[in-house]
Design an enzyme around this catalytic site. Structure first.
Site, PDB file in Angstrom:
ATOM      1  N   ASP A 196       0.693  -1.314   0.157  1.00 53.91           N
ATOM      2  CA  ASP A 196       0.149   0.080  -0.137  1.00 53.91           C
ATOM      3  C   ASP A 196       0.947   1.429  -0.070  1.00 53.91           C
ATOM      4  O   ASP A 196       2.071   0.998  -0.200  1.00 53.91           O
ATOM      5  CB  ASP A 196      -0.978  -0.123   1.274  1.00 53.91           C
ATOM      6  CG  ASP A 196      -0.248   0.368   2.445  1.00 53.91           C
ATOM      7  OD1 ASP A 196       0.803   0.313   2.615  1.00 53.91           O
ATOM      8  OD2 ASP A 196      -1.113   0.376   3.425  1.00 53.91           O
ATOM      9  N   HIS A 197       0.398   2.341   0.192  1.00 52.40           N
ATOM     10  CA  HIS A 197       1.189   3.805   0.255  1.00 52.40           C
ATOM     11  C   HIS A 197       2.223   3.762   1.335  1.00 52.40           C
ATOM     12  O   HIS A 197       3.304   4.210   1.104  1.00 52.40           O
ATOM     13  CB  HIS A 197       0.289   4.915   0.197  1.00 52.40           C
ATOM     14  CG  HIS A 197      -0.738   4.927   1.317  1.00 52.40           C
ATOM     15  ND1 HIS A 197      -1.780   3.816   1.673  1.00 52.40           N
ATOM     16  CD2 HIS A 197      -0.591   5.619   2.410  1.00 52.40           C
ATOM     17  CE1 HIS A 197      -2.293   4.133   2.603  1.00 52.40           C
ATOM     18  NE2 HIS A 197      -1.672   4.968   3.309  1.00 52.40           N
ATOM     19  N   CYS A 227       3.315  -2.750   3.945  1.00 47.81           N
ATOM     20  CA  CYS A 227       2.402  -1.668   4.296  1.00 47.81           C
ATOM     21  C   CYS A 227       3.304  -0.941   5.231  1.00 47.81           C
ATOM     22  O   CYS A 227       4.525  -0.939   5.593  1.00 47.81           O
ATOM     23  CB  CYS A 227       1.088  -2.409   4.863  1.00 47.81           C
ATOM     24  SG  CYS A 227       0.995  -2.941   6.636  1.00 47.81           S
ATOM     25  N   THR A 244       3.053  -0.759   8.742  1.00 47.75           N
ATOM     26  CA  THR A 244       3.610  -1.610   9.938  1.00 47.75           C
ATOM     27  C   THR A 244       4.208  -3.034   9.458  1.00 47.75           C
ATOM     28  O   THR A 244       4.772  -3.739  10.120  1.00 47.75           O
ATOM     29  CB  THR A 244       2.539  -1.718  10.896  1.00 47.75           C
ATOM     30  OG1 THR A 244       1.307  -2.339  10.355  1.00 47.75           O
ATOM     31  CG2 THR A 244       2.236  -0.486  11.555  1.00 47.75           C
ATOM     32  N   ILE A 296       1.666  -5.127   9.565  1.00 47.76           N
ATOM     33  CA  ILE A 296       0.777  -5.955  10.099  1.00 47.76           C
ATOM     34  C   ILE A 296      -0.456  -6.170   9.223  1.00 47.76           C
ATOM     35  O   ILE A 296      -0.927  -7.200   9.014  1.00 47.76           O
ATOM     36  CB  ILE A 296       0.217  -5.385  11.719  1.00 47.76           C
ATOM     37  CG1 ILE A 296       1.583  -5.244  12.398  1.00 47.76           C
ATOM     38  CG2 ILE A 296      -0.571  -5.995  12.247  1.00 47.76           C
ATOM     39  CD1 ILE A 296       1.490  -4.587  13.774  1.00 47.76           C
ATOM     40  N   HIS A 356      11.203 -23.048   9.609  1.00 46.85           N
ATOM     41  CA  HIS A 356      10.302 -23.838  10.423  1.00 46.85           C
ATOM     42  C   HIS A 356       8.885 -23.486  10.018  1.00 46.85           C
ATOM     43  O   HIS A 356       7.984 -24.560  10.425  1.00 46.85           O
ATOM     44  CB  HIS A 356      10.185 -23.167  11.811  1.00 46.85           C
ATOM     45  CG  HIS A 356      11.621 -23.558  12.533  1.00 46.85           C
ATOM     46  ND1 HIS A 356      11.592 -23.313  13.954  1.00 46.85           N
ATOM     47  CD2 HIS A 356      12.699 -23.914  12.144  1.00 46.85           C
ATOM     48  CE1 HIS A 356      12.747 -23.824  14.201  1.00 46.85           C
ATOM     49  NE2 HIS A 356      13.485 -24.148  13.065  1.00 46.85           N
ATOM     50  N   HIS A 387       8.646 -29.947  11.627  1.00 51.92           N
ATOM     51  CA  HIS A 387       7.930 -28.813  11.038  1.00 51.92           C
ATOM     52  C   HIS A 387       6.937 -28.864   9.979  1.00 51.92           C
ATOM     53  O   HIS A 387       6.031 -28.312   9.921  1.00 51.92           O
ATOM     54  CB  HIS A 387       8.911 -27.641  10.839  1.00 51.92           C
ATOM     55  CG  HIS A 387      10.245 -27.466  11.570  1.00 51.92           C
ATOM     56  ND1 HIS A 387       9.773 -26.986  12.861  1.00 51.92           N
ATOM     57  CD2 HIS A 387      11.491 -27.653  11.508  1.00 51.92           C
ATOM     58  CE1 HIS A 387      10.882 -26.639  13.689  1.00 51.92           C
ATOM     59  NE2 HIS A 387      11.925 -27.194  12.845  1.00 51.92           N
TER      60      HIS A 387
HETATM   61  C1  RB5 Z   1      -1.919   3.015   6.297  1.00 53.30           C
HETATM   62  O1  RB5 Z   1      -1.902   4.239   6.748  1.00 53.30           O
HETATM   63  C2  RB5 Z   1      -1.533   1.836   7.432  1.00 53.30           C
HETATM   64  O2  RB5 Z   1      -2.497   2.013   8.136  1.00 53.30           O
HETATM   65  C3  RB5 Z   1      -1.089   0.835   6.672  1.00 53.30           C
HETATM   66  O3  RB5 Z   1      -0.217   0.960   5.789  1.00 53.30           O
HETATM   67  C4  RB5 Z   1      -0.666  -0.511   7.638  1.00 53.30           C
HETATM   68  O4  RB5 Z   1       0.310   0.104   8.541  1.00 53.30           O
HETATM   69  C5  RB5 Z   1      -1.748  -1.128   8.347  1.00 53.30           C
HETATM   70  O5  RB5 Z   1      -1.424  -2.070   8.872  1.00 53.30           O
END
Ligand code: RB5
Length: 145
Positions: free
Chosen positions: A11-12, A68, A70, A72, A101, A136
């Site tokens: 993503d951005h 992305c 994070t 996450i 693993h 594993h």
């Molecule tokens: C985008 O602002 C941010 O929320 C996304 O890149 C990511 O970190 C989500 O988990």
């Protein structure tokens, strides 16, 4: 399956790091399948996780790297697909063990969390580490059961 092709998508929040890693992979001799995003404008990370899942399902590549902010959100979205084992990693040890693993087929990195050098080390180790199999393999099979 295309072992020689590595797909990338972000993503951005991961766009800048994706660009750095594309260059790194190309210098490394990999063919890169860039699934976007193609600019810094705000987009929704699940769409790019879904593009990665489709590319792997269709055999256009067998490994990918997602980015992305994070690492996450895009790893959570990718892991909704049963054939994806996406590992969100912040260091090289996690990247190595995700392959050895967990037989991870996707590495997820946080473009706003880790630095470019750590990201490159993670990608290199992720691509060169083989799955250890054995006990594993039994555990990984249970994820899909
Ligand atoms: C985008 O602002 C941010 O929320 C996304 O890149 C990511 O970190 C989500 O988990």
């Amino acid at each position: 399956m295309r072992n020689d092709v590595v797909a990338v998508a972000s993503d951005h929040g991961g766009f800048e790091m994706k660009g750095e890693i594309v260059k790194f992979l190309e210098e490394f001799g990999c063919e890169v399948l860039d699934l976007g995003t193609d600019g810094p404008e705000s987009v929704d990370y699940p769409e790019f996780a879904n593009l990665m899942a489709s590319a792997i399902k269709e055999g256009r590549c067998d490994r990918g790297v997602l980015f992305c902010g994070t690492g996450i959100g895009i790893s959570i979205a990718a892991n909704r697909h049963p054939h994806i084992r996406a590992a969100h990693c912040r260091d090289v040890t996690e990247a190595r063990l995700s392959r050895a693993h967990n037989n991870a087929n996707v590495l997820a990195l946080g473009g706003r969390i880790i630095g470019g050098e750590v990201a490159k080390d993670c990608v290199q180790v992720f691509l060169k580490t083989e799955f250890e199999g054995g006990r594993h393999a039994r555990r990984v099979a249970k994820i899909s059961d």
